[in-house]
Design a protein around this motif. Structure first.
Motif, PDB file in Angstrom:
ATOM      1  N   SER A  88       0.810  -1.212   0.000  1.00 46.38           N
ATOM      2  CA  SER A  88       0.000   0.000   0.000  1.00 46.38           C
ATOM      3  C   SER A  88       0.852   1.274   0.000  1.00 46.38           C
ATOM      4  O   SER A  88       0.489   2.261  -0.662  1.00 46.38           O
ATOM      5  N   THR A  89       1.974   1.275   0.710  1.00 45.71           N
ATOM      6  CA  THR A  89       2.823   2.468   0.718  1.00 45.71           C
ATOM      7  C   THR A  89       3.529   2.629  -0.617  1.00 45.71           C
ATOM      8  O   THR A  89       3.634   3.740  -1.146  1.00 45.71           O
ATOM      9  N   ALA A  90       4.000   1.529  -1.188  1.00 43.89           N
ATOM     10  CA  ALA A  90       4.633   1.579  -2.504  1.00 43.89           C
ATOM     11  C   ALA A  90       3.636   2.050  -3.563  1.00 43.89           C
ATOM     12  O   ALA A  90       4.012   2.745  -4.515  1.00 43.89           O
ATOM     13  N   GLU A  91       2.379   1.704  -3.403  1.00 41.30           N
ATOM     14  CA  GLU A  91       1.367   2.152  -4.356  1.00 41.30           C
ATOM     15  C   GLU A  91       1.168   3.662  -4.296  1.00 41.30           C
ATOM     16  O   GLU A  91       0.907   4.307  -5.315  1.00 41.30           O
ATOM     17  N   GLU A 145       3.400  -8.437  -9.954  1.00 40.06           N
ATOM     18  CA  GLU A 145       2.369  -8.257 -10.978  1.00 40.06           C
ATOM     19  C   GLU A 145       1.378  -7.181 -10.560  1.00 40.06           C
ATOM     20  O   GLU A 145       0.878  -6.423 -11.389  1.00 40.06           O
ATOM     21  N   ARG A 146       1.093  -7.108  -9.262  1.00 41.52           N
ATOM     22  CA  ARG A 146       0.186  -6.080  -8.735  1.00 41.52           C
ATOM     23  C   ARG A 146       0.733  -4.679  -9.000  1.00 41.52           C
ATOM     24  O   ARG A 146       0.004  -3.787  -9.476  1.00 41.52           O
ATOM     25  N   THR A 147       2.018  -4.464  -8.717  1.00 42.11           N
ATOM     26  CA  THR A 147       2.629  -3.161  -8.961  1.00 42.11           C
ATOM     27  C   THR A 147       2.711  -2.871 -10.452  1.00 42.11           C
ATOM     28  O   THR A 147       2.466  -1.743 -10.881  1.00 42.11           O
ATOM     29  N   GLU A 148       3.038  -3.877 -11.223  1.00 45.49           N
ATOM     30  CA  GLU A 148       3.109  -3.697 -12.676  1.00 45.49           C
ATOM     31  C   GLU A 148       1.765  -3.226 -13.232  1.00 45.49           C
ATOM     32  O   GLU A 148       1.703  -2.308 -14.062  1.00 45.49           O
ATOM     33  N   LYS A 149       0.698  -3.834 -12.776  1.00 49.46           N
ATOM     34  CA  LYS A 149      -0.643  -3.462 -13.248  1.00 49.46           C
ATOM     35  C   LYS A 149      -0.949  -1.998 -12.933  1.00 49.46           C
ATOM     36  O   LYS A 149      -1.438  -1.253 -13.789  1.00 49.46           O
ATOM     37  N   LEU A 150      -0.652  -1.567 -11.710  1.00 46.05           N
ATOM     38  CA  LEU A 150      -0.927  -0.187 -11.329  1.00 46.05           C
ATOM     39  C   LEU A 150      -0.062   0.786 -12.134  1.00 46.05           C
ATOM     40  O   LEU A 150      -0.561   1.836 -12.584  1.00 46.05           O
ATOM     41  N   CYS A 151       1.201   0.448 -12.324  1.00 44.27           N
ATOM     42  CA  CYS A 151       2.077   1.319 -13.115  1.00 44.27           C
ATOM     43  C   CYS A 151       1.546   1.503 -14.528  1.00 44.27           C
ATOM     44  O   CYS A 151       1.523   2.630 -15.060  1.00 44.27           O
ATOM     45  N   ARG A 152       1.119   0.426 -15.130  1.00 43.68           N
ATOM     46  CA  ARG A 152       0.620   0.516 -16.505  1.00 43.68           C
ATOM     47  C   ARG A 152      -0.682   1.315 -16.564  1.00 43.68           C
ATOM     48  O   ARG A 152      -0.904   2.080 -17.506  1.00 43.68           O
ATOM     49  N   GLU A 153      -1.524   1.150 -15.557  1.00 41.99           N
ATOM     50  CA  GLU A 153      -2.768   1.915 -15.512  1.00 41.99           C
ATOM     51  C   GLU A 153      -2.514   3.414 -15.399  1.00 41.99           C
ATOM     52  O   GLU A 153      -3.245   4.228 -15.970  1.00 41.99           O
ATOM     53  N   LEU A 154      -1.440   3.782 -14.672  1.00 39.99           N
ATOM     54  CA  LEU A 154      -1.173   5.193 -14.397  1.00 39.99           C
ATOM     55  C   LEU A 154      -0.120   5.802 -15.318  1.00 39.99           C
ATOM     56  O   LEU A 154       0.233   6.974 -15.179  1.00 39.99           O
ATOM     57  N   GLY A 155       0.395   5.007 -16.249  1.00 40.84           N
ATOM     58  CA  GLY A 155       1.317   5.549 -17.233  1.00 40.84           C
ATOM     59  C   GLY A 155       2.769   5.642 -16.798  1.00 40.84           C
ATOM     60  O   GLY A 155       3.548   6.426 -17.355  1.00 40.84           O
TER      61      GLY A 155
END
Length: 231
Positions: free
Chosen positions: A31-34, A57-67
């Protein structure tokens, strides 16, 4: 935004201020890394150039969603910095990580980085590690044997407590690398280095959540401001 989320955001913003244009950045999990990903995405939108390597994979997904632009660690095998959270840390920058289930990839990425910055709210700082159960990523083969070896290793160091297989619903939790996690509630761990060595000697253990001599800077957010700990 809740008080806890606000503190995580402040720590993430302070870490982002440590970055310079053109860096290759390891991006942690949890959550903090997000919060850091969200701050980083804002900087990228404003023209900041960087390339990231996600630890899950969770972090990768968020990064791709946010550019936030990403490559693999094989494409970027040497990183300038990793920014990640921690479940616990002490004054010597020894960490317990893995509550989010990504400890193996987090440690690989941190080891590949010139510098590791830990971000957390101040409640994660402890006098002695061990209040948070220690995650241990293990191979599924010989699970009972590995479990018993971990228990024996702990007992030799005066560490006793429940060791449980992490679950996801009714099923065992499976890491992104296809392994299982045992959570060891050892209580106080007065000698993390000795436990680190004992666990490394057990073949069924893939990796454990003690991060020793990896972090260079901790940024801890509290209601009264930011506290930093440097190695």
């Amino acid at each position: 935004m809740s008080d806890a989320a606000s503190l995580k955001r402040k720590a993430a913003e302070a870490a982002a201020a440590e970055l310079t244009d053109g860096m290759n950045i390891g991006i942690g999990t949890g959550s903090t890394a997000e919060e850091f990903v969200r701050v980083l995405a804002g900087k990228v939108k404003d023209g900041f150039t960087m390339m990231g390597v996600a630890t899950s994979e969770r972090t990768e997904k968020l990064c791709r969603e946010l550019g936030v632009p990403l490559k693999t660690l094989d494409e970027l095998p040497i990183l300038d910095v990793t920014v990640d959270g921690a479940d616990e840390l002490d004054g010597d920058l020894r960490l317990v990580k893995g509550g989010g289930g990504a400890l193996l990839r987090e440690k690989i990425v941190a080891f590949a980085s010139t510098r590791m910055i830990v971000i957390a709210d101040r409640s994660k700082k402890v006098e002695t590690l061990g209040a948070f159960p220690l995650p241990i990523e293990v191979n599924g083969f010989g699970l009972t044997s590995t479990f018993m070896a971990i228990r024996r290793a702990g007992e030799k160091l005066g560490l006793e407590g429940e060791i449980v297989l992490r679950k996801s619903g009714d099923d065992p939790y499976i890491t992104d690398s296809g392994h299982l996690i045992l959570d060891a509630s050892f209580g106080r761990i007065p000698d993390p280095e000795a436990l680190d060595a004992a666990l490394k000697a057990i073949p069924g253990i893939v990796e454990h959540g003690l991060f020793i001599k990896l972090a260079d800077l901790a940024i801890l957010a509290g209601e009264d401001g930011i506290e930093t700990i440097e190695a």
